[in-house]
Scaffold this motif. Sequence first.
Motif, short mmCIF file in Angstrom:
data_model
loop_
_atom_site.label_atom_id
_atom_site.label_comp_id
_atom_site.label_asym_id
_atom_site.label_seq_id
_atom_site.Cartn_x
_atom_site.Cartn_y
_atom_site.Cartn_z
N LEU A 58 1.04 -0.83 0.06
CA LEU A 58 0.07 0.00 -0.10
C LEU A 58 0.92 1.08 -0.13
CD1 LEU A 58 -3.21 -1.16 2.78
CD2 LEU A 58 -3.36 -0.73 -0.18
N GLY A 59 2.29 0.91 1.07
CA GLY A 59 3.01 2.54 0.97
C GLY A 59 3.27 2.42 -0.77
N ILE A 60 3.66 1.44 -1.19
CA ILE A 60 4.31 1.70 -2.75
C ILE A 60 3.59 1.72 -3.27
CG2 ILE A 60 5.68 -0.16 -4.36
CD1 ILE A 60 6.94 -1.63 -2.26
N PHE A 61 1.98 2.00 -3.64
CA PHE A 61 1.10 2.44 -4.56
C PHE A 61 0.29 3.99 -3.82
CE2 PHE A 61 -2.99 2.84 -5.32
CZ PHE A 61 -3.12 2.51 -6.41
N ALA A 62 0.50 4.20 -3.09
CA ALA A 62 0.77 5.21 -2.45
C ALA A 62 1.51 6.62 -2.91
CB ALA A 62 0.57 5.59 -1.02
N VAL A 63 3.26 5.96 -2.79
CA VAL A 63 4.14 7.06 -3.55
C VAL A 63 3.85 6.56 -4.90
CG1 VAL A 63 6.50 6.18 -3.36
CG2 VAL A 63 5.91 6.07 -1.30
N LEU A 64 3.73 6.00 -5.51
CA LEU A 64 4.03 5.34 -6.82
C LEU A 64 2.63 6.23 -7.42
CD1 LEU A 64 4.85 2.02 -7.75
CD2 LEU A 64 6.49 4.09 -8.46
N SER A 65 1.89 6.76 -7.15
CA SER A 65 0.75 7.43 -7.31
C SER A 65 0.59 8.51 -7.19
CB SER A 65 -0.47 6.94 -6.41
OG SER A 65 -0.92 5.69 -6.41
N PHE A 66 1.72 9.16 -6.46
CA PHE A 66 1.84 10.13 -5.74
C PHE A 66 2.78 10.78 -7.23
CE2 PHE A 66 4.64 13.77 -4.44
CZ PHE A 66 3.59 14.44 -4.15
N VAL A 67 3.69 10.42 -7.53
CA VAL A 67 4.92 10.49 -8.49
C VAL A 67 4.16 10.05 -9.59
CG1 VAL A 67 7.00 9.17 -9.36
CG2 VAL A 67 6.80 9.12 -7.43
N ALA A 68 3.22 9.65 -10.15
CA ALA A 68 2.94 9.51 -11.32
C ALA A 68 1.92 10.44 -11.85
CB ALA A 68 2.07 8.33 -11.46
N LEU A 69 1.09 11.25 -10.97
CA LEU A 69 0.24 11.54 -10.81
C LEU A 69 0.61 13.45 -10.64
CD1 LEU A 69 -2.54 11.51 -8.83
CD2 LEU A 69 -2.78 11.08 -11.04
N TYR A 70 2.09 13.48 -9.96
CA TYR A 70 2.41 14.39 -9.90
C TYR A 70 3.38 14.92 -11.78
CZ TYR A 70 5.70 18.51 -8.05
OH TYR A 70 6.99 19.46 -8.48
#
Length: 148
Positions: A58-70
């Motif tokens: 879940l942490g990896i998904f949250a970080v990857l989501s933020f990086v991808a969206l940003y």
Amino acid sequence: MPDWLTNMEPHWMWLSLGVLLAAAEIVMPGFFLIWLGAAAVVTGVIAWVVPLSIPAQLGIFAVLSFVALYGARRWLKANPITSADPHLNERGGRLVGEILTVTRAIEDGRGRVKVGDGEWPVRGPDAVEGAKVRVVSADGGLLVVELV
């Protein structure tokens, strides 16, 4: 919950979620869900290669989501998408430059012109019925005209 769902490996859930989000982007385009789908797919691949706990995934998904969206937002800001037809959904804007016939005399700056099989309200210099005018701009549903 069905047994097949509770016994499913976490990486398959992430990969399935990624595909579902990508499909949702196709159905409801907004250029947002695709990045979350990509983050879910990458999380699934990481969980497949490296066994991780669910909170870590879940942490990896949250970080990857933020990086991808940003990253996508910054890229789109630097490289805006331009339309081949900027007035596609602006009928008034598409009429700019057209020469039209006055159907109701323009008096005190207001009148009507024939556009196709209908009439549009106009603003411009006084003109008699039957005069030709050129559309110079559109203000919502009101055309701004000048005498030809």
